[in-house]
Design an enzyme around this catalytic site. Structure first.
Site, short mmCIF file in Angstrom:
data_model
loop_
_atom_site.label_atom_id
_atom_site.label_comp_id
_atom_site.label_asym_id
_atom_site.label_seq_id
_atom_site.Cartn_x
_atom_site.Cartn_y
_atom_site.Cartn_z
N LEU A 35 -41.18 -28.15 24.12
CA LEU A 35 -40.43 -27.76 22.94
C LEU A 35 -39.12 -27.15 23.41
O LEU A 35 -39.08 -26.45 24.43
CB LEU A 35 -41.19 -26.72 22.12
CG LEU A 35 -42.25 -27.22 21.13
CD1 LEU A 35 -43.02 -26.02 20.56
CD2 LEU A 35 -41.63 -28.03 20.01
N ASP A 36 -38.03 -27.40 22.69
CA ASP A 36 -36.75 -26.78 23.03
C ASP A 36 -36.89 -25.26 23.01
O ASP A 36 -37.71 -24.72 22.24
CB ASP A 36 -35.67 -27.19 22.03
CG ASP A 36 -35.29 -28.66 22.16
OD1 ASP A 36 -35.54 -29.24 23.23
OD2 ASP A 36 -34.74 -29.21 21.18
N PRO A 37 -36.10 -24.56 23.82
CA PRO A 37 -36.19 -23.10 23.83
C PRO A 37 -36.04 -22.46 22.45
O PRO A 37 -36.72 -21.47 22.15
CB PRO A 37 -35.04 -22.69 24.76
CG PRO A 37 -34.94 -23.84 25.71
CD PRO A 37 -35.20 -25.06 24.87
#
Length: 309
Positions: free
Chosen positions: A41-43
């Site tokens: 997942l993106d930060p």
């Protein structure tokens, strides 16, 4: 002291942390010998990040390949280098003649199978290097389009140039790219301001644990309380049809030999179940109807006390 732990944890990943950073923190909390996540997942993103422990890592690919569901907040009129709030603004345009109807009509263009060009700020590797490393050095390389599938796009709200919508999509879909492409169709540009993964098939809207909740459980109940948060390994593949094997068939299958199923199969992959209803692993259906081993549990390991060393 590291422990042999087997199972799946549905972590509610916090914003501002990488998926690997979240994995390492949880791995230390559980004192687990082996663990992995099932797709980054993106930060900035929050939400469901299934973590596989021990023997469950053998089946992580099935979760990597599964459908996902997201809640998305996007800002119209602004494009950034990364497609989200982490990047620098590269263009600002007025949001003119954009109505709810126009947004829904634009969304309809992205339903079904579409091609996406992966963003430079992604973990895809080119000549052994992740694209994001090149992007941080100001280097842009050509990326091949990828085919993904959008099952549904539902607009929940549009106000003050901000849209909130839900996405159900196939593996490999970049929500940042979807939002950028949507902004291009609307003629104003767009970027993601908030992203939450709500589901990873087959888990749907299952119970997730936040990091503070897990830390509280560990502090008050110890390792046994933490282990109660894990789902059985089999749940990762619960959507596949099950085939129950006799004791003799299970023996030969563990030796690597294909075995005959008791009934016709209409799936290329099946769950393998023992006579005493224990999950053995996954099998691949051959053209002649026999089943050969694909991923099998190390039964001895699963039978171990999970608090052992």
């Amino acid at each position: 002291m590291r422990r042999q732990i087997h199972g799946i944890l549905l972590l509610d990943k916090p914003s501002g942390m990488t998926s690997n950073g979240a994995l390492q923190r949880i791995k230390r909390l559980f004192c687990a010998k082996k663990a992995g996540h099932t797709g980054s997942l993106d930060p900035i993103a929050t939400g469901m990040l299934p973590l596989c422990f021990g023997e469950a890592t053998k089946f992580s690919q099935f979760l990597l390949d599964s459908d996902k569901a997201y809640y998305v907040v996007a800002k119209l009129g602004i494009r950034t280098t990364t497609g989200d709030t982490e990047g620098e603004i590269v263009e600002t345009r007025p949001v003119l003649n954009v109505t709810r109807q126009a947004i829904e009509e634009a969304m309809s263009q992205f339903l079904g199978e579409i091609e996406q060009i992966p963003p430079m700020f992604s973990a895809i590797k080119v000549q052994g290097k992740p694209l994001y490393e090149l992007a941080r050095r100001g280097i842009e390389v050509e990326r091949k389009p990828r085919c993904v599938k959008i099952f549904s796009l539902i607009l929940d709200n549009f106000e003050s140039g901000e849209i909130i919508f839900r996405v159900h999509c196939s593996k490999g879909t970049y929500i940042r790219t979807l939002v950028e492409d949507l902004g291009a169709v609307l003629g104003c540009g767009a970027h993601v301001t908030a992203l939450r993964r709500a589901a990873v098939s087959p888990y749907g809207h299952s119970l997730m644990y936040t990091m503070p909740a897990l830390e509280s459980i560990a502090e008050n109940g110890g390792i046994n309380a933490l282990l109660s948060c894990l789902l059985p390994v089999e749940t990762a593949v619960q959507s596949f049809p099950a085939v129950q094997l006799s004791t003799s068939a299970a023996f030969y299958l563990r030796m690597g030999q294909p075995v005959r199923a008791n009934f016709p199969l209409n799936s290329t992959m099946v769950r393998l179940i023992s006579e005493d209803a224990r999950f053995l692993g996954m099998g691949e259906v051959m053209p002649d109807g026999r089943v050969k081993p694909h991923r099998l549990l190390a039964v001895q390991d699963i039978a171990m006390d999970s608090t052992g060393t």
